[in-house]
Design a protein around this motif. Sequence first.
Motif, PDB file in Angstrom:
ATOM      1  N   ASP A  56      30.269  43.383  41.000  1.00 35.15           N
ATOM      2  CA  ASP A  56      31.151  44.421  40.461  1.00 35.15           C
ATOM      3  C   ASP A  56      31.452  44.092  38.999  1.00 35.15           C
ATOM      4  N   THR A  76      33.553  45.451  37.015  1.00 34.19           N
ATOM      5  CA  THR A  76      34.925  45.763  36.608  1.00 34.19           C
ATOM      6  C   THR A  76      35.613  44.480  36.122  1.00 34.19           C
ATOM      7  N   THR A  99      42.701  48.826  38.077  1.00 31.99           N
ATOM      8  CA  THR A  99      42.110  49.718  39.074  1.00 31.99           C
ATOM      9  C   THR A  99      40.766  49.143  39.503  1.00 31.99           C
ATOM     10  N   ARG A 100      40.555  49.108  40.823  1.00 34.26           N
ATOM     11  CA  ARG A 100      39.315  48.522  41.338  1.00 34.26           C
ATOM     12  C   ARG A 100      39.052  49.056  42.744  1.00 34.26           C
ATOM     13  N   GLN A 101      37.773  49.142  43.092  1.00 39.01           N
ATOM     14  CA  GLN A 101      37.407  49.523  44.457  1.00 39.01           C
ATOM     15  C   GLN A 101      37.531  48.304  45.369  1.00 39.01           C
ATOM     16  N   ASP A 150      40.965  41.480  41.998  1.00 40.87           N
ATOM     17  CA  ASP A 150      39.594  41.143  42.369  1.00 40.87           C
ATOM     18  C   ASP A 150      39.278  41.640  43.776  1.00 40.87           C
ATOM     19  N   SER A 170      41.454  44.447  34.904  1.00 44.52           N
ATOM     20  CA  SER A 170      41.616  45.877  35.165  1.00 44.52           C
ATOM     21  C   SER A 170      42.712  46.079  36.207  1.00 44.52           C
ATOM     22  N   THR A 176      44.859  51.326  42.543  1.00 47.80           N
ATOM     23  CA  THR A 176      45.504  51.012  41.266  1.00 47.80           C
ATOM     24  C   THR A 176      46.768  50.204  41.531  1.00 47.80           C
ATOM     25  N   PRO A 200      39.131  53.979  44.572  1.00 45.81           N
ATOM     26  CA  PRO A 200      39.785  52.954  43.771  1.00 45.81           C
ATOM     27  C   PRO A 200      41.265  52.794  44.125  1.00 45.81           C
TER      28      PRO A 200
END
Length: 108
Positions: free
Chosen positions: A63, A65, A71-73, A57, A69, A44, A42
């Motif tokens: 996904d 999420t 934090t995301r992969q 995004d 957010s 951040t 992830p």
Amino acid sequence: GVAKKIVAEVDEPESAKDSRLKQFVLRVVDENGVTVPNFSSPVTVSIQGPGKILGLDNGNLNDPTPLRSHTRQPREGRLLAVVQTSPGAGKVTFEASAEGLAPVRVTW
């Protein structure tokens, strides 16, 4: 290659130069600046100063999420962050980081 750092490029059309919105294309890259598509830890994002992160995004419709957010992969080693500054804003610093990588900071 092996992921070493995050880089940020401002995606800003000429017509939006005076806009309070900025879009940052984030890429996880190796030591040669080549995108590392299989990086899956992830990322951040944060902001300091008179602004806020409107969304983060990765382009993956599957996904779950939330866009808001922080934090995301990444998907294929990439993310898109949208930042909004306050009217008459002072100095704003945007940062993106991930464990094991050199972070990126952009100040304007």
